[in-house]
Scaffold this active site. Structure first.
Site, short mmCIF file in Angstrom:
data_model
loop_
_atom_site.label_atom_id
_atom_site.label_comp_id
_atom_site.label_asym_id
_atom_site.label_seq_id
_atom_site.Cartn_x
_atom_site.Cartn_y
_atom_site.Cartn_z
N LYS A 44 0.84 -1.20 0.00
CA LYS A 44 0.00 0.00 0.00
C LYS A 44 0.88 1.25 0.00
CE LYS A 44 -2.18 1.74 3.79
NZ LYS A 44 -2.12 3.21 3.82
N ASP A 71 -3.67 4.35 -1.78
CA ASP A 71 -4.57 4.75 -0.69
C ASP A 71 -4.56 6.27 -0.55
OD1 ASP A 71 -6.01 4.92 1.72
OD2 ASP A 71 -4.27 4.37 2.94
N LYS A 73 -7.59 8.11 -0.62
CA LYS A 73 -8.87 8.51 0.01
C LYS A 73 -9.44 9.78 -0.62
CE LYS A 73 -7.66 6.53 4.54
NZ LYS A 73 -6.25 6.21 4.35
N ASP A 76 -13.95 14.80 -3.00
CA ASP A 76 -14.03 16.09 -3.69
C ASP A 76 -15.33 16.07 -4.50
OD1 ASP A 76 -13.27 18.54 -5.07
OD2 ASP A 76 -11.19 18.01 -4.61
N THR A 80 -14.08 15.84 -10.12
CA THR A 80 -12.67 15.80 -9.72
C THR A 80 -12.29 14.40 -9.24
OG1 THR A 80 -12.78 18.13 -9.14
CG2 THR A 80 -10.98 16.85 -8.15
N THR A 130 -11.00 5.37 11.58
CA THR A 130 -10.93 4.65 12.87
C THR A 130 -10.39 5.55 13.98
OG1 THR A 130 -8.88 3.70 12.04
CG2 THR A 130 -10.81 2.27 12.03
N ARG A 191 -3.17 -6.32 14.58
CA ARG A 191 -1.95 -6.53 15.33
C ARG A 191 -1.81 -7.99 15.75
NH1 ARG A 191 -0.79 -2.57 13.42
NH2 ARG A 191 0.11 -0.66 14.24
N ARG A 221 3.50 -1.23 10.56
CA ARG A 221 4.63 -1.30 11.47
C ARG A 221 4.97 -2.68 12.01
NH1 ARG A 221 2.24 3.80 14.49
NH2 ARG A 221 0.42 2.75 13.61
O1 C5P Z 1 1.42 0.56 11.00
P1 C5P Z 1 -0.05 0.22 10.93
O2 C5P Z 1 -0.30 -1.27 10.81
O3 C5P Z 1 -0.84 0.86 12.07
O4 C5P Z 1 -0.55 0.89 9.57
C1 C5P Z 1 -1.91 0.92 9.21
C2 C5P Z 1 -2.08 1.59 7.89
O5 C5P Z 1 -3.47 1.66 7.57
C3 C5P Z 1 -1.56 3.02 7.83
O6 C5P Z 1 -1.05 3.22 6.50
C4 C5P Z 1 -2.80 3.88 8.04
O7 C5P Z 1 -2.71 5.12 7.40
C5 C5P Z 1 -3.86 3.01 7.39
N1 C5P Z 1 -5.23 3.24 7.88
C6 C5P Z 1 -5.59 3.11 9.21
N2 C5P Z 1 -6.90 3.34 9.59
C7 C5P Z 1 -7.82 3.70 8.69
C8 C5P Z 1 -7.46 3.80 7.34
C9 C5P Z 1 -6.14 3.56 6.97
O8 C5P Z 1 -4.76 2.76 10.05
N3 C5P Z 1 -9.06 3.88 9.05
#
Ligand code: C5P
Length: 242
Positions: A44, A71, A73, A76, A80, A130, A191, A221
């Protein structure tokens, strides 16, 4: 690429894990991508990386064999957003997203813009970020609780021709029940049991997210910051049932 089927439907899935390349530069993202196997994961590219690396980065990741979730998002006016979706599809995005709160006409325009592409990207909508709670929603004039608002926007997204939505894994079961088996659910906030939550609050494990009906898991991460990203990815894939 080998396609697998979900338990819930005949929707072709392929690799479920989408690695969020939230790294500071295009070079760092490409270096991470070189360590990953495109047969085992997708990647992504978000707002920061796209702003610095641009469409060329998407092209380079694709040349390495990756399918890329762009991604950005979009949110607009319909014209556009339609043009932006067309541009992202021309860049070769495998998946792209818009904000469902942009409304029906905006989502329909996005969908129509992709119709001419023989291999069009999957088009998904973000419901409620979220990071937002009931108080944040009230402040922007939405009196509903977040879960009700997520469901409302997901149903609107489905009726406006979206392939699916981005949602928290905690909402996946509710949306799976109401939106049907073929509606794509993409869940960040995942996680492994032993990983740090970082700044995510509404989290679930990879196994829980899949059991709740998620098709794709966006994970950053726990993979990109791991001492051994390849081992971390392998372990997560195993937890999703392969
Ligand atoms: O590092 P981590 O696993 O938290 O990354 C989650 C990814 O998902 C990030 O790129 C974050 O911008 C994206 N994301 C999110 N919550 C959302 C939409 C996208 O954490 N509602």
């Amino acid at each position: 690429m080998t396609l697998t089927m979900t338990d819930q439907s005949s929707f072709p899935i392929g690799p479920r894990v989408i690695v969020a390349l939230d790294l500071a530069s295009a070079d760092a993202a490409l270096e991470m991508a070189r360590r990953l196997d495109p047969r085992r994961c997708r990647v992504k590219v978000g707002k920061e990386l796209f702003t610095t690396g641009g469409p060329l980065l998407v092209t380079r990741l694709r040349a390495m064999g990756f399918e890329v979730f762009v991604d950005l998002k979009f949110h607009d006016i319909p014209n556009t957003v339609a043009a932006a979706c067309r541009a992202a599809a021309s860049d070769g995005a495998w998946m792209l997203d818009v904000h469902a709160s942009g409304g029906r006409r905006m989502m329909e325009a996005a969908r129509e813009a992709l119709a001419p592409f023989s291999q069009r990207p999957l088009l998904v909508a973000v419901t409620v970020l979220t990071s937002m709670d009931a108080r944040d929603l009230a402040e922007v004039g939405v009196p509903a609780d977040p879960e009700a608002q997520v469901l409302r926007l997901a149903l609107l997204a489905r009726d406006s021709g979206m392939d699916g939505v981005v949602c928290s894994p905690r909402e996946a079961r509710l949306l799976r029940e109401h939106c049907g088996p073929g509606f794509v659910l993409v869940t960040p906030g995942v996680r492994p049991p032993t990983a740090a939550a970082d700044d995510q609050s509404r989290i679930a494990t990879p196994a829980e997210a899949v059991a709740a009906g998620a098709h794709y898991l966006v994970i950053g991460r726990p993979i990109t910051q791991a001492a051994d990203p390849v081992a971390a990815l392998s372990s997560i894939i195993e937890q999703t049932g392969g």
